[in-house]
Write a protein that holds these residues in place. Structure first.
Motif, short mmCIF file in Angstrom:
data_model
loop_
_atom_site.label_atom_id
_atom_site.label_comp_id
_atom_site.label_asym_id
_atom_site.label_seq_id
_atom_site.Cartn_x
_atom_site.Cartn_y
_atom_site.Cartn_z
N GLN A 257 0.83 -1.20 0.00
CA GLN A 257 0.00 0.00 0.00
C GLN A 257 0.87 1.26 0.00
O GLN A 257 0.56 2.24 -0.67
CB GLN A 257 -0.92 0.00 1.23
N VAL A 258 1.97 1.19 0.72
CA VAL A 258 2.89 2.32 0.74
C VAL A 258 3.53 2.52 -0.64
O VAL A 258 3.65 3.64 -1.14
CB VAL A 258 3.97 2.11 1.82
N LEU A 259 3.92 1.41 -1.26
CA LEU A 259 4.51 1.51 -2.60
C LEU A 259 3.52 2.06 -3.61
O LEU A 259 3.89 2.84 -4.50
CB LEU A 259 5.02 0.14 -3.04
N ALA A 260 2.27 1.67 -3.48
CA ALA A 260 1.24 2.20 -4.37
C ALA A 260 1.08 3.71 -4.17
O ALA A 260 0.90 4.46 -5.14
CB ALA A 260 -0.09 1.49 -4.15
N ALA A 261 1.13 4.16 -2.91
CA ALA A 261 1.02 5.59 -2.65
C ALA A 261 2.17 6.36 -3.29
O ALA A 261 1.98 7.46 -3.82
CB ALA A 261 1.00 5.84 -1.14
N LEU A 262 3.36 5.76 -3.27
CA LEU A 262 4.52 6.42 -3.87
C LEU A 262 4.53 6.32 -5.39
O LEU A 262 4.77 7.31 -6.08
CB LEU A 262 5.81 5.77 -3.34
N GLY A 263 4.27 5.11 -5.89
CA GLY A 263 4.42 4.89 -7.33
C GLY A 263 3.22 5.22 -8.16
O GLY A 263 3.34 5.76 -9.26
N GLN A 287 3.87 2.89 12.43
CA GLN A 287 3.92 1.77 11.50
C GLN A 287 4.44 2.21 10.14
O GLN A 287 5.25 1.51 9.52
CB GLN A 287 2.53 1.14 11.34
N LEU A 288 3.98 3.37 9.68
CA LEU A 288 4.44 3.87 8.39
C LEU A 288 5.95 4.12 8.42
O LEU A 288 6.66 3.79 7.46
CB LEU A 288 3.70 5.16 8.02
N ALA A 289 6.45 4.69 9.51
CA ALA A 289 7.88 4.95 9.62
C ALA A 289 8.67 3.65 9.55
O ALA A 289 9.73 3.59 8.90
CB ALA A 289 8.18 5.69 10.92
N ARG A 290 8.19 2.59 10.21
CA ARG A 290 8.88 1.30 10.16
C ARG A 290 8.89 0.74 8.74
O ARG A 290 9.91 0.19 8.29
CB ARG A 290 8.20 0.30 11.11
N ILE A 291 7.76 0.84 8.06
CA ILE A 291 7.68 0.32 6.69
C ILE A 291 8.62 1.08 5.76
O ILE A 291 9.34 0.48 4.95
CB ILE A 291 6.23 0.38 6.18
N ILE A 301 12.84 1.82 -2.06
CA ILE A 301 12.59 3.26 -2.12
C ILE A 301 13.85 3.99 -1.70
O ILE A 301 14.79 3.40 -1.15
CB ILE A 301 11.41 3.68 -1.21
N ALA A 302 13.88 5.29 -1.98
CA ALA A 302 14.97 6.15 -1.53
C ALA A 302 14.38 7.33 -0.77
O ALA A 302 13.28 7.79 -1.09
CB ALA A 302 15.80 6.65 -2.72
N ALA A 303 15.10 7.79 0.22
CA ALA A 303 14.70 8.96 1.00
C ALA A 303 15.68 10.08 0.68
O ALA A 303 16.87 9.98 0.99
CB ALA A 303 14.70 8.65 2.48
N ASP A 304 15.20 11.13 0.02
CA ASP A 304 16.05 12.25 -0.38
C ASP A 304 15.88 13.41 0.59
O ASP A 304 14.77 13.70 1.04
CB ASP A 304 15.68 12.72 -1.79
N ARG A 317 11.96 13.55 1.47
CA ARG A 317 10.93 13.08 0.54
C ARG A 317 11.31 11.68 0.04
O ARG A 317 12.48 11.35 -0.06
CB ARG A 317 10.79 14.05 -0.65
N TYR A 318 10.29 10.92 -0.28
CA TYR A 318 10.48 9.52 -0.67
C TYR A 318 10.12 9.33 -2.14
O TYR A 318 9.26 10.03 -2.69
CB TYR A 318 9.61 8.61 0.21
N ARG A 319 10.79 8.35 -2.76
CA ARG A 319 10.51 8.00 -4.15
C ARG A 319 10.81 6.53 -4.36
O ARG A 319 11.56 5.91 -3.60
CB ARG A 319 11.33 8.85 -5.11
N ILE A 320 10.24 5.97 -5.42
CA ILE A 320 10.55 4.59 -5.80
C ILE A 320 11.98 4.56 -6.34
O ILE A 320 12.30 5.29 -7.28
CB ILE A 320 9.57 4.07 -6.86
N ASP A 321 12.82 3.73 -5.74
CA ASP A 321 14.22 3.65 -6.16
C ASP A 321 14.48 2.43 -7.04
O ASP A 321 15.44 2.43 -7.80
CB ASP A 321 15.12 3.60 -4.93
N ASP A 322 13.66 1.40 -6.92
CA ASP A 322 13.85 0.20 -7.73
C ASP A 322 13.38 0.49 -9.15
O ASP A 322 12.19 0.70 -9.40
CB ASP A 322 13.02 -0.95 -7.14
#
Length: 475
Positions: A257-263, A287-291, A301-304, A317-322
């Motif tokens: 679900q987190v990946l869907a929110a990002l991607g 929970q979100l922070a742990r994920i 993902i990457a955290a910039d 900010r977060y982004r899909i890194d894969d």
């Protein structure tokens, strides 16, 4: 299309095999740990390397969560089928430990000529063995390293592969590390018959995934490739991302679900992600922070953080890194239903409608990577860190910042990315950049202003890089 790219990686493996062949070190064997995301081509790279070298070899691929007794038996079968001297004696053998299995393997290896031993998905093998890393170290020190062998240890669990060579782990200092990443834009361009702007398009869409790249025939346009890929439910473009995702995250997993929110939704801030997943699943901040931490450790993902003279960890900010998931999450996953019912035209239209806006953001990490490879140079000797800058409000947002370090003591330049093929940088865009640059902590009125634009232009800029210029970042 055959094997593509990986010239540097093949050359590095060849260099390590030469070390084994020369036999001038105290230990005759050499170990190399190769890590990279799922389906990035690790197994294919090793297979091609062995084929080109013509070296006798043993190849074993571990299975996830398989009983260790069965895995060690399969390892014995792999040795027996290798054709190495005395290997037939191990057919049907059963081992009590990994140490025993690798010790007997060492006995089958030639003593006067090099051989290659590959253990694929090493983390999956070791996770079923208590003290497995210690057993691997023991077998290497006592047996395998005494033979002229190139031991290749492959793994997709990047975090665990990194831990295996950490200073407090048994195998520390015993292996050379090789990181296998997605094919770079130059490799993708050579494989697909594209160049410059179009090669970057091909890299963004395929994610530099070898299996996907191989289906982009030279001469195909972007539209041709998408039409053919969406017309087949088994195409690599459709299947690859799903398999990468399914291999690590179960359907319905909170991480998905987190990946869907990002991607898919394009959210990048912690609060934006939380609004999407929290409203549907009731996910709390902890929970979100742990994920997010777990996804970052897995390199999904990457955290910039903004780059300037002032640290700003709260503006992360977060982004899909894969690369395998960037385009797939944004366009392909949502199109699976249309493809299944034979409406590939709707899938193509979804890309047509949203691709230009998505590309403008998705290309930024590739641009920064290219500049980080090209710089510092004679003109920009202080440009040792490349990033971007933004405040909490995201206004203004600076696409490029070059600095001497992080946080910066000196801002070398600030820049804008206008990823357009036919419209050069406009004077008013450079004027807007000059105004926005005043907000960057550490920037001064004398800070250089630069631009990246495939169409060039920008006489007012101190430097402009085109897509062709960026391609020179990769050998």
């Amino acid at each position: 299309m055959g094997f593509v790219g990986r010239k540097l990686e093949l050359a590095e493996l060849g260099k390590q095999l030469d070390v084994v062949r020369r036999g001038r070190r105290a230990d005759r064997g050499v170990a190399v740990m190769i890590r990279g995301r799922r389906r990035i081509g690790k197994s294919r790279l090793v297979t091609e390397f062995v084929r080109q070298s013509g070296t006798p070899n043993v190849y074993f691929q571990a299975a996830r969560r398989a009983p260790i007794g069965a895995e060690l038996a399969r390892l014995g079968d792999a040795i027996a089928e290798s054709g190495l001297p005395g290997s037939d004696l191990l057919r049907g053998a059963r081992f009590d430990s990994l140490t025993q299995a690798l010790g007997l393997l060492a006995q089958t290896l030639p003593v006067d000529s090099p051989s290659v031993v590959t253990i694929d998905e090493l983390p999956w093998l070791l996770e079923g063995i208590q003290g497995g890393a210690g057993e691997l170290q023991r077998a290497w020190d006592l047996h395998l390293s005494q033979k002229p062998v190139l031991l290749l240890l492959l793994g997709s669990d990047i975090g665990m592969m990194e831990r295996l060579t950490a200073h407090d782990q048994p195998f520390h200092g015993r292996a050379t590390e090789l990181v296998l990443r997605a094919l770079n834009p130059k490799d993708v361009g050579e494989a697909t018959g594209t160049a410059g702007f179009d090669a970057f398009d091909a890299a963004l869409i395929t994610g530099g995934q070898p299996l996907v790249v191989q289906e982009w025939e030279p001469g195909m346009s972007l539209e041709d490739f998408l039409r053919d890929s969406f017309a087949s439910p088994t195409s690599a473009l459709l299947v690859n991302g799903a398999r990468v995702l399914d291999s690590e995250f179960r359907e319905g997993d909170a991480a998905r679900q987190v990946l869907a929110a990002l991607g898919a939704h394009g959210e990048r801030t912690f609060s934006g992600i939380q609004q999407v997943v929290g409203s549907s699943d009731g996910m709390g901040a902890a929970q979100l922070a742990r994920i997010l931490k777990t996804l970052a450790e897995k390199r999904v993902i990457a955290a910039d953080e903004p780059l300037s003279a002032r640290p700003a960890p709260k503006d992360r900010r977060y982004r899909i890194d894969d690369p395998a998931l960037r385009f797939w999450l944004a366009f392909v996953e949502a199109s699976s239903g249309d493809v299944d019912r034979g409406r590939s035209d709707l899938a193509c239209r979804r890309v047509q409608d949203g691709y230009s806006a998505w590309r403008g953001r998705a290309v930024e990490p590739l641009v920064r990577e290219a500049l980080a490879r090209l710089l510092p140079d004679d003109r920009w000797p202080g440009a040792r860190e490349i990033g971007g800058w933004w405040p909490r409000t995201n206004r203004p947002e600076i696409d490029l910042v070059a600095a001497d370090k992080r946080p910066a003591k000196r801002i070398v330049f600030v820049g804008t990315i206008k990823w357009r093929q036919n419209k050069p940088i406009k004077p008013e865009e450079m004027s807007a950049l000059a105004a926005d640059a005043a907000s960057v902590p550490g920037a001064t009125p004398k800070t250089a202003l630069v631009a990246v634009c495939p169409a060039g232009g920008g006489a007012e800029a101190d430097a402009v890089w085109t897509a062709e210029d960026l391609m020179e970042a990769w050998p």
